[in-house]
Design a protein around this motif. Structure first.
Motif, PDB file in Angstrom:
ATOM      1  N   THR A 258       0.614  -1.154  -0.151  1.00 44.19           N
ATOM      2  CA  THR A 258       0.027   0.068   0.016  1.00 44.19           C
ATOM      3  C   THR A 258       1.066   1.267   0.144  1.00 44.19           C
ATOM      4  OG1 THR A 258      -1.639  -1.097   1.253  1.00 44.19           O
ATOM      5  CG2 THR A 258      -1.737   1.186   1.430  1.00 44.19           C
TER       6      THR A 258
ATOM      7  N   ALA B 170       1.419   5.551  -0.899  1.00 43.55           N
ATOM      8  CA  ALA B 170       0.944   7.140  -1.173  1.00 43.55           C
ATOM      9  C   ALA B 170       1.937   7.744  -1.821  1.00 43.55           C
ATOM     10  CB  ALA B 170       0.652   7.467   0.087  1.00 43.55           C
TER      11      ALA B 170
ATOM     12  N   SER C 275      -4.326  12.546   0.247  1.00 41.49           N
ATOM     13  CA  SER C 275      -4.969  11.773   0.902  1.00 41.49           C
ATOM     14  C   SER C 275      -5.066  10.318   0.205  1.00 41.49           C
ATOM     15  CB  SER C 275      -6.647  12.070   1.308  1.00 41.49           C
ATOM     16  OG  SER C 275      -7.138  12.400  -0.164  1.00 41.49           O
TER      17      SER C 275
ATOM     18  N   ARG D 222      -4.388   6.605  -1.433  1.00 43.76           N
ATOM     19  CA  ARG D 222      -3.661   5.459  -1.032  1.00 43.76           C
ATOM     20  C   ARG D 222      -3.804   4.475  -2.370  1.00 43.76           C
ATOM     21  NH1 ARG D 222      -2.229   8.878   1.782  1.00 43.76           N
ATOM     22  NH2 ARG D 222      -2.202   9.183   3.855  1.00 43.76           N
TER      23      ARG D 222
ATOM     24  N   LYS E  57      -2.893   0.539  -3.998  1.00 43.63           N
ATOM     25  CA  LYS E  57      -2.056  -0.900  -3.931  1.00 43.63           C
ATOM     26  C   LYS E  57      -1.222  -1.023  -5.181  1.00 43.63           C
ATOM     27  CE  LYS E  57      -3.245  -3.946  -1.549  1.00 43.63           C
ATOM     28  NZ  LYS E  57      -2.671  -4.425  -0.188  1.00 43.63           N
TER      29      LYS E  57
ATOM     30  N   TRP F 105      -5.756   3.199  -7.244  1.00 45.66           N
ATOM     31  CA  TRP F 105      -5.801   4.122  -6.301  1.00 45.66           C
ATOM     32  C   TRP F 105      -7.259   3.769  -5.615  1.00 45.66           C
ATOM     33  CZ3 TRP F 105      -1.694   6.561  -4.681  1.00 45.66           C
ATOM     34  CH2 TRP F 105      -0.744   6.799  -5.517  1.00 45.66           C
ATOM     35  N   ASN F 106      -7.494   4.519  -4.527  1.00 49.86           N
ATOM     36  CA  ASN F 106      -8.601   4.738  -3.954  1.00 49.86           C
ATOM     37  C   ASN F 106      -9.240   5.967  -4.126  1.00 49.86           C
ATOM     38  OD1 ASN F 106      -7.029   6.694  -2.273  1.00 49.86           O
ATOM     39  ND2 ASN F 106      -7.714   6.202  -0.553  1.00 49.86           N
TER      40      ASN F 106
ATOM     41  N   LYS G 296       5.660   3.718   1.088  1.00 43.53           N
ATOM     42  CA  LYS G 296       4.932   2.660   1.576  1.00 43.53           C
ATOM     43  C   LYS G 296       4.057   3.452   2.775  1.00 43.53           C
ATOM     44  CE  LYS G 296       7.771  -1.230   1.108  1.00 43.53           C
ATOM     45  NZ  LYS G 296       8.212  -2.494   1.869  1.00 43.53           N
ATOM     46  N   THR G 297       2.821   2.950   3.212  1.00 43.93           N
ATOM     47  CA  THR G 297       2.174   3.560   4.232  1.00 43.93           C
ATOM     48  C   THR G 297       1.309   2.225   4.643  1.00 43.93           C
ATOM     49  OG1 THR G 297       0.288   4.960   4.736  1.00 43.93           O
ATOM     50  CG2 THR G 297       0.179   3.858   2.476  1.00 43.93           C
ATOM     51  N   GLN G 298       0.986   2.516   5.837  1.00 41.07           N
ATOM     52  CA  GLN G 298       0.257   1.468   6.620  1.00 41.07           C
ATOM     53  C   GLN G 298      -1.199   1.539   6.534  1.00 41.07           C
ATOM     54  OE1 GLN G 298       1.864  -1.450   8.011  1.00 41.07           O
ATOM     55  NE2 GLN G 298       3.743  -0.537   7.182  1.00 41.07           N
ATOM     56  N   ALA G 299      -1.604   2.816   6.025  1.00 42.23           N
ATOM     57  CA  ALA G 299      -3.054   3.094   5.756  1.00 42.23           C
ATOM     58  C   ALA G 299      -3.848   2.058   4.922  1.00 42.23           C
ATOM     59  CB  ALA G 299      -3.209   4.319   5.159  1.00 42.23           C
TER      60      ALA G 299
ATOM     61  N   ALA H 149      -6.055   0.545   1.883  1.00 46.73           N
ATOM     62  CA  ALA H 149      -6.325   1.024   0.758  1.00 46.73           C
ATOM     63  C   ALA H 149      -7.378  -0.016   0.037  1.00 46.73           C
ATOM     64  CB  ALA H 149      -5.054   0.981  -0.267  1.00 46.73           C
TER      65      ALA H 149
END
Length: 76
Positions: free
Chosen positions: A10, A12, A30, A32, A34, A52-53, A68-71, A73
């Motif tokens: 995931t 950003a 904002s 996020r 994959k 994308w979201n 990389k992000t932990q949020a 998606a």
């Protein structure tokens, strides 16, 4: 950083990339997504195909502009 991005991560847009865009309002901060595919060009540039979201964002992005992000998606 970007060289550690792998398929399935995931991601950003990096804060450096967002700061350089001067877009307001923007979905970039904002967004996020994959990583679906990584493509290495002959020049050594690595492009990531991203799901994308948010609508309207580019499908293919240079990994140097991602982090990389932990949020969550896309329904995680």
């Amino acid at each position: 950083m970007s060289h550690e991005i792998e398929v399935g991560d995931t991601v950003a847009y990096s804060s450096t990339f967002v700061d350089r865009q001067h877009l307001c309002p923007s979905d970039l901060p904002s967004a996020r997504g994959k990583v679906k595919v990584l493509r290495r060009l002959d020049t050594g540039v690595i492009l990531a195909d991203i799901e994308w979201n948010k609508p309207g964002l580019p499908k293919r992005v240079n990994v140097k502009n991602l982090t990389k992000t932990q949020a969550a998606a896309l329904g995680q």
